[in-house]
Design an enzyme around this catalytic site. Structure first.
Site, PDB file in Angstrom:
ATOM      1  N   CYS A   1     -14.119   4.382 -27.958  1.00  0.00           N
ATOM      2  CA  CYS A   1     -15.405   5.080 -28.008  1.00  0.00           C
ATOM      3  C   CYS A   1     -16.039   5.225 -26.629  1.00  0.00           C
ATOM      4  O   CYS A   1     -17.045   4.581 -26.324  1.00  0.00           O
ATOM      5  CB  CYS A   1     -16.339   4.347 -28.959  1.00  0.00           C
TER       6      CYS A   1
ATOM      7  N   PRO B   1       4.562  -5.026  -0.922  1.00  0.00           N
ATOM      8  CA  PRO B   1       4.466  -3.851  -1.789  1.00  0.00           C
ATOM      9  C   PRO B   1       4.276  -4.245  -3.253  1.00  0.00           C
ATOM     10  O   PRO B   1       4.871  -5.214  -3.730  1.00  0.00           O
ATOM     11  CB  PRO B   1       5.817  -3.155  -1.596  1.00  0.00           C
ATOM     12  N   GLY B   2       3.445  -3.499  -3.940  1.00  0.00           N
ATOM     13  CA  GLY B   2       3.271  -3.691  -5.377  1.00  0.00           C
ATOM     14  C   GLY B   2       3.675  -2.413  -6.089  1.00  0.00           C
ATOM     15  O   GLY B   2       4.767  -2.294  -6.653  1.00  0.00           O
TER      16      GLY B   2
ATOM     17  N   TYR C   1      -0.157  -1.392 -12.198  1.00  0.00           N
ATOM     18  CA  TYR C   1      -1.573  -1.364 -12.558  1.00  0.00           C
ATOM     19  C   TYR C   1      -1.783  -0.720 -13.930  1.00  0.00           C
ATOM     20  O   TYR C   1      -2.781  -0.037 -14.176  1.00  0.00           O
ATOM     21  CB  TYR C   1      -2.405  -0.663 -11.455  1.00  0.00           C
TER      22      TYR C   1
ATOM     23  N   GLY D   1       0.765  -1.241   0.000  1.00  0.00           N
ATOM     24  CA  GLY D   1       0.000   0.000   0.000  1.00  0.00           C
ATOM     25  C   GLY D   1       0.791   1.283   0.000  1.00  0.00           C
ATOM     26  O   GLY D   1       0.208   2.358  -0.144  1.00  0.00           O
TER      27      GLY D   1
ATOM     28  N   TYR E   1     -10.102   5.745 -11.889  1.00  0.00           N
ATOM     29  CA  TYR E   1     -10.033   6.519 -10.634  1.00  0.00           C
ATOM     30  C   TYR E   1      -9.774   7.997 -10.890  1.00  0.00           C
ATOM     31  O   TYR E   1      -9.358   8.699  -9.978  1.00  0.00           O
ATOM     32  CB  TYR E   1      -8.883   6.060  -9.732  1.00  0.00           C
TER      33      TYR E   1
HETATM   34  C1  LIG Z   1      -2.990  -5.099  -4.037  1.00  0.00           C
HETATM   35  C2  LIG Z   1      -2.461  -5.705  -2.808  1.00  0.00           C
HETATM   36  C3  LIG Z   1      -1.172  -5.390  -2.361  1.00  0.00           C
HETATM   37  C4  LIG Z   1      -0.290  -4.390  -3.044  1.00  0.00           C
HETATM   38  O1  LIG Z   1      -0.762  -3.099  -2.944  1.00  0.00           O
HETATM   39  P1  LIG Z   1       0.152  -1.882  -3.455  1.00  0.00           P
HETATM   40  O2  LIG Z   1      -0.657  -0.691  -3.154  1.00  0.00           O
HETATM   41  O3  LIG Z   1       0.375  -2.070  -4.911  1.00  0.00           O
HETATM   42  O4  LIG Z   1       1.413  -1.925  -2.676  1.00  0.00           O
HETATM   43  C5  LIG Z   1      -0.691  -6.046  -1.241  1.00  0.00           C
HETATM   44  N1  LIG Z   1      -1.457  -6.960  -0.581  1.00  0.00           N
HETATM   45  C6  LIG Z   1      -2.692  -7.271  -0.974  1.00  0.00           C
HETATM   46  C7  LIG Z   1      -3.464  -8.269  -0.212  1.00  0.00           C
HETATM   47  C8  LIG Z   1      -3.244  -6.660  -2.087  1.00  0.00           C
HETATM   48  O5  LIG Z   1      -4.494  -6.971  -2.463  1.00  0.00           O
END
Ligand SMILES: *Cc1c(COP(=O)(O)O)cnc(C)c1O
Length: 417
Positions: free
Chosen positions: A345, A277-278, A373, A242, A319
């Site tokens: 479109c 983290p993503g 994303y 997150g 978003y």
């Molecule tokens: C999407 C997700 C993440 C990663 O979130 P980021 O905001 O990209 O860091 C981590 N854990 C879970 C369970 C998620 O669904």
């Protein structure tokens, strides 16, 4: 200066590391996602190093960007993975990820996905409801296996982010309410094929303040105390992902501050710390390269119609997200205020509103901060084949996903007899 390390101007041309983006457009076409290997490595290393010796596992959230080359790069650096589907499990294993470093999240795991994960021998299932625990217990029993489990708790903390990407409020579908979680942990012996190993949470995405993380940590530690008082053994704490990135004006805490703050909150406890983290690992390591097809002037507005669209990068439509848009050739004069839109479109098919740019037909643009994303949320809407993906490493360029063909799009479809 572009404001984005690894993506910068040199002699008025925007480069990724040492490669000119116009050369990439010539070789691979547009729209095209372009990533920097150095940026990915730097991001992972920053997270990993910040734990400075403390027992931890960084589990990259695969859904942010699931290209095999990126997964393989992280696997080689020692990363773990947070998956949310059987498809993501397959990708991680294909990319050489260590099953013992995989955590499986998500509210709707299917028995077949559970079986695949048990067969692979993953590190932990992050279970999000009692009903799911019942099914997992049965599936594991059927395979004569014991499923390692964390319960994902919902700490009811306001992540102060966009409502669509907030997950830790009691009205969200995610996680198990605190009181219920304690009861479920306490009754876990009745699930013979499940072994409780951890405690998990994840409150949302693109958080730009430490406050909600600290609050969550406090609540999770309270629950941990109560579970330990009951004699339950919890070996790891998974604090989710997150952490936000800078798209334009945001000022998210530096990775090092984020990690050290979490470590400080947890103090001298013996548990291993996991994070997922993503976005913070891949978001600013990628751009979407696109070409201006047409300029269209109405008496009301100026449009630049580009060859990338909401099917390639959904975040603006989904978003109202902001992505910086930079010209590949700088210093073309003063410019005008443009609406940067795609060919799809839908009126929501835009990549940027009111951008001051000097544009001509055929110009190239970089949609910045598109590594997370972006490609992973892309679709084939309007029967648009998905974009190519390219990785730059120093002065070398690698195609890591071919542009999709129209034949591939219709390959599974059948006409009635
Ligand atoms: C999407 C997700 C993440 C990663 O979130 P980021 O905001 O990209 O860091 C981590 N854990 C879970 C369970 C998620 O669904």
């Amino acid at each position: 200066m572009s404001g984005f390390p690894w993506f910068d101007y040199c002699n008025t041309k925007l480069h990724v590391e040492s490669v000119q983006l116009d050369a990439i457009a010539r070789e691979f076409g547009t729209p095209c996602y372009v990533y920097s290997r150095a940026a990915l490595i730097a991001a992972y290393t920053e997270f990993d190093a910040a734990f400075s010796g403390r027992d931890h596992l960084v589990c990259y959230a695969v859904k942010a960007n699931s290209n095999l080359a990126i997964l393989n790069l992280f696997a080689r650096l020692g990363s773990g993975f947070d998956i949310v589907s059987g498809g993501e499990l397959h990708r991680v294993l294909k990319a050489g990820g260590d099953p013992q470093k995989i955590v499986f999240s998500g509210v709707g795991k299917q028995p077949a996905e559970m079986r695949a994960a048990l067969a692979a021998g993953i590190f932990c299932f992050n279970v999000e409801s009692e009903a799911e625990l019942v099914v997992l217990d049965r599936v594991a029993g059927g395979m004569n296996k014991t499923a390692p489990v964390s319960l994902r708790v919902n700490p009811d903390v306001d992540a102060k982010t966009h409502p669509y990407i907030s997950t830790g409020l009691k009205e969200n579908k995610f996680g198990i309410a605190f009181d219920e979680a304690e009861k479920l942990y306490a009754s876990s012996e009745k699930f013979a094929n499940v072994r409780i190993t951890g405690l998990d949470c994840h409150i949302g995405s693109q958080l730009t303040e430490l406050g909600p993380f600290i609050e969550t940590c406090g609540r999770v530690l309270d629950l941990l105390n109560r579970l330990e008082t009951r004699g339950l053994q919890i070996d790891h704490l998974d604090l989710g992902g997150g952490l936000g990135i800078r798209y334009s004006g945001e000022n998210p805490p530096p990775v090092g501050d984020y990690v050290t703050t979490l470590c400080k909150e947890i103090g001298h406890r013996r548990q291993r710390i996991l994070i997922e983290p993503g976005r913070a690992l891949v978001g600013n390591a990628g751009i979407l390269l696109t070409r201006v097809e047409y300029l269209k002037h109405t008496s009301y507005r100026d449009f630049a119609i580009v060859d990338a669209a909401m099917n390639d990068l959904t975040r603006p439509a989904l978003y109202d997200a902001y992505h910086e848009i930079l010209p590949i050739m700088k210093n073309k004069g003063n410019g005008k205020t443009f609406q940067i839109v795609g060919p799809v479109c839908e009126t929501s098919d835009f990549l940027g509103h009111d951008r001051k740019l000097a544009l001509s037909q055929g110009d190239l643009l970089a949609i910045m901060s598109a590594g997370a994303y972006g490609m992973s949320m892309s679709s084939n809407y309007n029967s648009r084949p998905r974009a190519a993906e390219v990785m730059v490493d120093g002065n070398r360029t690698y195609l890591i996903r071919e542009r999709e063909s129209v034949e591939q799009l219709i390959a599974g479809e059948k006409i009635l007899p």
